[in-house]
Scaffold this active site. Structure first.
Site, short mmCIF file in Angstrom:
data_model
loop_
_atom_site.label_atom_id
_atom_site.label_comp_id
_atom_site.label_asym_id
_atom_site.label_seq_id
_atom_site.Cartn_x
_atom_site.Cartn_y
_atom_site.Cartn_z
N ASP A 42 -0.97 -14.59 9.25
CA ASP A 42 -1.08 -15.92 9.85
C ASP A 42 -2.18 -16.00 10.88
OD1 ASP A 42 1.11 -16.68 8.29
OD2 ASP A 42 2.48 -15.80 9.74
N ASP A 49 -3.45 -8.70 9.55
CA ASP A 49 -2.44 -9.73 9.79
C ASP A 49 -2.61 -10.88 8.80
OD1 ASP A 49 -0.42 -11.14 11.14
OD2 ASP A 49 -1.87 -12.10 12.48
#
Lengths: 180, 180
Positions: free
Chosen positions: B11, B9
């Site tokens: 963020d 991922d």
């Protein structure tokens, strides 16, 4: 229960890239080749025409592509029994992201943003079905791959071929019966 | 032989969103909350502050986020034994696409565009590992999920937790030994 997933390519499957390249070719070279001349390849695989491919990097290229006939109606029908994910190898073309997003919002507004994927290598996609015009994407796919006919895949015989969206509809009608 | 894949991922895992929201909060409300006040949620879950979240839709929001400490070095190390795919739920934020692409090119230039995925729902991702700060993404994942610590996941105990990139490195050193 979760519906079976269909990973659906954009270019040359729901969006028709071909007319724009034919027009760009004619504009650049003053004549229009017969698709038989680049059978098994793309129009810009013809000798001396490779620069045409650079158009893919221009803002706006993907913004106004025609929708493949019947694709909207058939996708909407399929959504009753399948989860549709748009899976497009947009990542090579930075300028394409917003154009592709807007094109989908305009022509396939019934597809939620959660079901849209911009990627590169599609081997990381998990789904039960994939509809794509590139055998390289179907080869690394673990589900059932459908090859959507385009000039560059003519002659390929390793995958179930669909020539248009009426054939896509027929394939999944058969699948529905098989799964029922 | 194919390397095991890690879906990574962006963020709150490699890009730190927190400082920008803290600054926006202070700018809007004149004070800075202690993270304990929104433990289990995001800063904009504090009553009356939900409008802050709209900043995610602004051009530039994702362009200048700080890189998570040690993430670049550890990702580069991991690439020797694992295929790293960046998998970010960018699709909710049309304005984020180019910012995220440029941020990756700037801070993780060693990650090829083929290994970048902008998506929505991550249940369509196939990989052996996933590192994510949202349990909803790990819950639908079929491989091994690692929960990267963030305010909104404190208290979650269903997944192996990593608090920083030094812990990510240690986890995969152990995995390498196990797989060897």
């Amino acid at each position: 229960m979760q519906k079976p997933r269909i990973a659906l390519d954009m270019d040359e499957v729901i969006a028709d890239v071909q007319p724009k390249f034919e027009a760009l070719f004619e504009e650049a070279f003053g004549w229009r080749p017969d698709p038989e001349q680049y059978r098994g390849g793309k129009i810009y695989d013809l000798p001396g025409t490779q620069k045409l491919r650079e158009a893919l990097h221009l803002k706006g290229f993907f913004a106004d592509l025609p929708v493949m006939p019947d694709s909207q109606a058939v996708v909407r029908e399929l959504m009753a029994d399948f989860d549709i994910y748009i899976v497009t190898a947009a990542m090579e073309f930075r300028a394409s992201f917003e154009d592709k997003y807007d094109w989908l919002a305009q022509h396939f507004p019934f597809i939620h943003w959660k079901n849209i994927i911009f990627c590169g290598d599609k081997s990381v996609i998990r789904a039960e079905y994939m509809i794509d015009d590139h055998v390289r994407n179907l080869r690394t796919f673990q589900g059932k791959g459908l090859l959507y006919t385009a000039s560059h895949n003519l002659g390929e015989e390793a995958f179930t071929r669909v020539n248009n969206w009426v054939e896509v509809r027929a394939f999944f009608e058969e699948e529905r019966r098989r799964l029922a």
